[in-house]
Design an enzyme around this catalytic site. Structure first.
Site, short mmCIF file in Angstrom:
data_model
loop_
_atom_site.label_atom_id
_atom_site.label_comp_id
_atom_site.label_asym_id
_atom_site.label_seq_id
_atom_site.Cartn_x
_atom_site.Cartn_y
_atom_site.Cartn_z
CB ALA A 13 0.07 1.61 -4.31
CD GLU A 14 -2.40 5.63 -0.84
OE1 GLU A 14 -2.22 6.78 -1.29
OE2 GLU A 14 -3.52 5.14 -0.68
CB SER A 15 4.03 7.80 -0.51
OG SER A 15 4.55 6.74 0.28
CG LEU A 61 -1.97 1.08 1.34
CD1 LEU A 61 -3.20 0.56 2.09
CD2 LEU A 61 -1.42 2.30 2.07
#
Length: 244
Positions: free
Chosen positions: A81-83, A78
């Protein structure tokens, strides 16, 4: 020239039918692959497994994932994918840090868990959002809440993490938003890569299956355009749409 155009027209029609059949078949296979991949992912979301020490912030990820009983590789996927593991990342939507948390969500989770209590006076600031340990703690707790809300369905929890639980509730599943669909696939693809878990009955990841499907679709469109060009040439010969 006329004979060559007629031959091209007939061959083009055959190719068009074949492409349509392949496109439809790939679509069904893609759907079946999604179901298998998501089911396997959901089954392993609660398996306690640490991320490799080579992963950035591995120690914090492993510790906070264990505290809520989530697979640490899911948290790392996650974050990727986010940062892309950039602690000072900021989105245009006003989300901050490694797990891209909005101030509203941060305040809600912090009030319940008291993560920042005693660390500073007053409200949380940007320095809190950008703090790697605090961000991972708040983000992991939020994902855990979403998992409980959706009865352990990690795919729906990820969709809600991206689009908000209101959108997931409204549509009764993953919202039909391109960003959310792509995001969910990306996190799951990241998890398979990080965990080295074999893709079930497939040589492609979710994103690769989608790309193959799109490629066949573009070939289908190109064939139609080619047939239109041939039809234009035949019309010039006959001054009619009857080419017999």
């Amino acid at each position: 020239m006329r004979r060559r155009l007629l031959m091209t027209w007939r061959v083009g029609l055959i190719i068009l039918v074949l492409e349509l059949a392949i496109y439809t078949l790939i679509g069904y296979l893609n759907l079946g692959n999604h179901n298998l991949v998501w089911e396997t992912f959901n089954e392993n979301a609660y398996t306690i497994a640490d991320v490799d020490s080579k992963i950035p912030y591995a120690q914090n990820i492993n510790r906070h994932a264990r505290q809520v009983g989530i697979n640490a590789q899911v948290i790392a996927s996650l974050i990727q994918a986010e940062s892309s593991f950039q602690p000072r990342a900021q989105s245009t939507a006003g989300a901050y840090g490694l797990m891209q948390i909005t101030p509203g969500t941060w305040q809600q989770i912090n009030q319940e868990s008291k993560v920042c209590v005693g660390r500073h006076p007053g409200e949380c600031s940007l320095e809190c959002y950008y703090n790697e340990e605090l961000n991972i703690s708040i983000g992991t707790l939020y994902l855990s809440q979403l998992l409980n809300k959706y009865q352990g369905n990690m795919v729906l929890a990820l969709a809600a993490y991206n689009a908000g639980p209101g959108a997931v509730d409204k549509y009764g599943g993953i919202p039909p938003y391109e960003e959310t669909i792509t995001y969910t696939k990306r996190v799951i693809d990241n998890w398979y890569e990080l965990s080295h878990y074999p893709l079930p009955s497939s040589i492609f990841s979710l994103t690769q299956w989608e790309n193959v499907h799109k490629l066949i679709g573009w070939c289908f469109i190109a064939t139609i355009l080619g047939l239109l060009w041939v039809a234009r040439g035949l019309y010039r010969y006959h001054h009619s749409w009857r080419w017999g």
